[in-house]
Write a protein that holds these residues in place. Sequence first.
Motif, PDB file in Angstrom:
ATOM      1  N   UNK A 173      11.447  -9.555  -0.054  1.00 16.23           N
ATOM      2  CA  UNK A 173      10.205  -9.902  -0.757  1.00 16.23           C
ATOM      3  C   UNK A 173       8.966  -9.849   0.133  1.00 16.23           C
ATOM      4  N   UNK A 174       9.096  -9.279   1.318  1.00 17.89           N
ATOM      5  CA  UNK A 174       7.923  -9.116   2.172  1.00 17.89           C
ATOM      6  C   UNK A 174       7.193  -7.817   1.831  1.00 17.89           C
ATOM      7  N   UNK A 175       5.927  -7.739   2.206  1.00 17.62           N
ATOM      8  CA  UNK A 175       5.098  -6.567   1.952  1.00 17.62           C
ATOM      9  C   UNK A 175       4.869  -5.821   3.252  1.00 17.62           C
ATOM     10  N   UNK A 176       5.190  -4.539   3.262  1.00 13.59           N
ATOM     11  CA  UNK A 176       4.977  -3.727   4.445  1.00 13.59           C
ATOM     12  C   UNK A 176       3.507  -3.375   4.622  1.00 13.59           C
ATOM     13  N   UNK A 177       3.094  -3.194   5.880  1.00 13.33           N
ATOM     14  CA  UNK A 177       1.688  -2.902   6.159  1.00 13.33           C
ATOM     15  C   UNK A 177       1.262  -1.568   5.572  1.00 13.33           C
ATOM     16  N   UNK A 178       2.142  -0.572   5.613  1.00 11.72           N
ATOM     17  CA  UNK A 178       1.780   0.741   5.079  1.00 11.72           C
ATOM     18  C   UNK A 178       1.493   0.670   3.588  1.00 11.72           C
ATOM     19  N   UNK A 179       2.300  -0.095   2.859  1.00 11.79           N
ATOM     20  CA  UNK A 179       2.077  -0.232   1.416  1.00 11.79           C
ATOM     21  C   UNK A 179       0.789  -0.998   1.146  1.00 11.79           C
ATOM     22  N   UNK A 180       0.552  -2.060   1.906  1.00 15.36           N
ATOM     23  CA  UNK A 180      -0.692  -2.822   1.745  1.00 15.36           C
ATOM     24  C   UNK A 180      -1.900  -1.927   1.999  1.00 15.36           C
ATOM     25  N   UNK A 181      -1.827  -1.106   3.039  1.00 14.85           N
ATOM     26  CA  UNK A 181      -2.939  -0.212   3.370  1.00 14.85           C
ATOM     27  C   UNK A 181      -3.142   0.846   2.282  1.00 14.85           C
TER      28      UNK A 181
END
Length: 274
Positions: free
Chosen positions: A25-33
């Motif tokens: 359930x964590x969000x990856x930095x690449x997806x956030x960006x």
Amino acid sequence: MSDAAIHPIRFILSDVDGTLLHPDHSLGQRTADAVRALREAGVLFSLASGRPPRAMRHLIETFDIDIPLAAFNGGTLFNPDGSILVAHYLPADAALVTLALFSAEPDVEVWVFADGDWLRRDAPGPMEPREAHGLGYGPRVVESFEPFLDRVDKIVAASNNAQLLVQLEAQLQPRVHGLAQVSRSQPVYLDVTAMLANKGEALKTLAAHLGVALEQTVAIGDGGNDPAMFEVAGLSIAMGQAEEAVKRRANVVTGSNIEEGAAEAFERFILAGR
């Protein structure tokens, strides 16, 4: 001239668990960006999830969403401030049939979502901690589901026995035909919602609300409840770890959620052309 030039993408409706988020359930930095880049490029972005609205509040903040979202697989459309646009409840007779079938299985945890709460009747099972971690809160224990039957948002059968849920899905479908949607949002969750509580109807309603043609929409997801929006979106994208039956109903397949497949798809199919 390419389809992208004729119908430039204006709105993306994305699944959450198994799509934007990692298995933990964590969000990856690449997806956030990538989502941030979409917003900066003027692309409307929202979420369609099996989660209740309450469990999507932090996602609204994380992705800075300022347009309506879809909860309960599309059963509830709501604004970022929590106000409800549309709510579709499961018919009481379909709820009774569903509860009777699920409750007869000792390997299944039965959960009801109603009145903004996650409800359980029986002792806690092994699936509960996973759900509590994902939602950010735990269930309320009730003696009976009967007082809630006229306003049920969703019923869930949860089990680590994924094959059992496949069998229950097949058994329940004909019993609630025309009354309810039955789909596995994840291999370990079997969701039952109202007929209009599906992500396809949600995408159509949200696109109309935003003034966006369906040809200019993208739907991305990984679960059995996502092909409903694949069927109406201009471009449909399945995650790499999705079951084959889900992949076959999408236009394209991207990487898995572990591989930041959502970001890969956004970069390749939308951002590259801007």
